[in-house]
Design an enzyme around this catalytic site. Sequence first.
Site, PDB file in Angstrom:
ATOM      1  N   HIS A  61       5.766  -6.139  -8.012  1.00 48.98           N
ATOM      2  CA  HIS A  61       5.525  -5.741  -9.407  1.00 48.98           C
ATOM      3  C   HIS A  61       4.056  -5.945  -9.785  1.00 48.98           C
ATOM      4  O   HIS A  61       3.402  -5.028 -10.291  1.00 48.98           O
ATOM      5  CB  HIS A  61       6.436  -6.562 -10.317  1.00 48.98           C
ATOM      6  CG  HIS A  61       6.303  -6.245 -11.766  1.00 48.98           C
ATOM      7  ND1 HIS A  61       7.280  -5.585 -12.478  1.00 48.98           N
ATOM      8  CD2 HIS A  61       5.319  -6.501 -12.678  1.00 48.98           C
ATOM      9  CE1 HIS A  61       6.902  -5.447 -13.729  1.00 48.98           C
ATOM     10  NE2 HIS A  61       5.709  -5.998 -13.871  1.00 48.98           N
ATOM     11  N   GLU A  62       3.538  -7.149  -9.538  1.00 49.95           N
ATOM     12  CA  GLU A  62       2.164  -7.443  -9.935  1.00 49.95           C
ATOM     13  C   GLU A  62       1.148  -6.718  -9.049  1.00 49.95           C
ATOM     14  O   GLU A  62       0.088  -6.307  -9.525  1.00 49.95           O
ATOM     15  CB  GLU A  62       1.917  -8.957  -9.901  1.00 49.95           C
ATOM     16  CG  GLU A  62       2.828  -9.754 -10.829  1.00 49.95           C
ATOM     17  CD  GLU A  62       2.768  -9.296 -12.276  1.00 49.95           C
ATOM     18  OE1 GLU A  62       1.720  -8.774 -12.704  1.00 49.95           O
ATOM     19  OE2 GLU A  62       3.773  -9.455 -12.990  1.00 49.95           O
TER      20      GLU A  62
ATOM     21  N   HIS B 198       0.667  -3.258 -10.495  1.00 50.15           N
ATOM     22  CA  HIS B 198      -0.277  -3.268 -11.622  1.00 50.15           C
ATOM     23  C   HIS B 198      -1.718  -3.350 -11.119  1.00 50.15           C
ATOM     24  O   HIS B 198      -2.587  -2.576 -11.529  1.00 50.15           O
ATOM     25  CB  HIS B 198      -0.007  -4.480 -12.523  1.00 50.15           C
ATOM     26  CG  HIS B 198       1.207  -4.374 -13.375  1.00 50.15           C
ATOM     27  ND1 HIS B 198       1.525  -3.247 -14.095  1.00 50.15           N
ATOM     28  CD2 HIS B 198       2.178  -5.282 -13.652  1.00 50.15           C
ATOM     29  CE1 HIS B 198       2.642  -3.461 -14.775  1.00 50.15           C
ATOM     30  NE2 HIS B 198       3.063  -4.680 -14.513  1.00 50.15           N
TER      31      HIS B 198
END
Length: 238
Positions: A29-30, A33
């Site tokens: 997820h990170e 980003h």
Amino acid sequence: MEFLERFTWYPLQDLPFIILVLIIAFAVHEFAHAYSAYKFGDMTAYNEGRVTLNPRVHLDVLGTILILIAGFGWAKPVPVNRNRFKHPRLMGIVVSAVGPLSNLLLAALGILTVYILNQAGWLYAGNPGVAQAVIHFLWYLIFMNLLLFIFNLIPLPPLDGYRIIQDLAPQRVRIKMDQNVQWGMFVFLLIVFIPPLRSVTLDPVLSLSTPIASTLHSLFELVFEPVDWNQFWFEVWR
């Protein structure tokens, strides 16, 4: 054992699977980003070493503990300077959205793996202990990533849904949203930790994971043999 289970949201015997799934889910997820921001021209996350799948740089101690004891949590937010994007608002929306979408992709990969193992005859074959461990891992990979996908789209800070709404809003609204971020976090924590509020807000939203999973099941059944999901659930919860 019973004493410890009072303080955990999930069964203690499943914690190894949950922790492994969280490490994968938060890191992907990170990374999504950070990598998208880097590709759009913002070096902030890159300079802080966040463009990596190494979970050590992404995990937040408090956020990880909370997801174990309250069912919800977070990783370290990726620093993003939208002013360095060529199209700050549009690219800001994309950078915010790819995080939850990466969790949806992980859930889809988990479901796809179930179908492939089922078609190959490996899902319930071989060593029963190993097979059940694989099934438990896949269950939590699917379940928790679907929850993270939906949860992160809720428009409350510090979640990605809030940033998406902020980038879509007019300038004067964005300024007011920035001024009230601290109150949004307070509301968020109240909703998470007060059961009556949670039952009428978060729980109905997170129940959307069921129709999303059903849609993915239907799509994969167009290519693969159907899976006996009743048997799959039985193996998870027996």
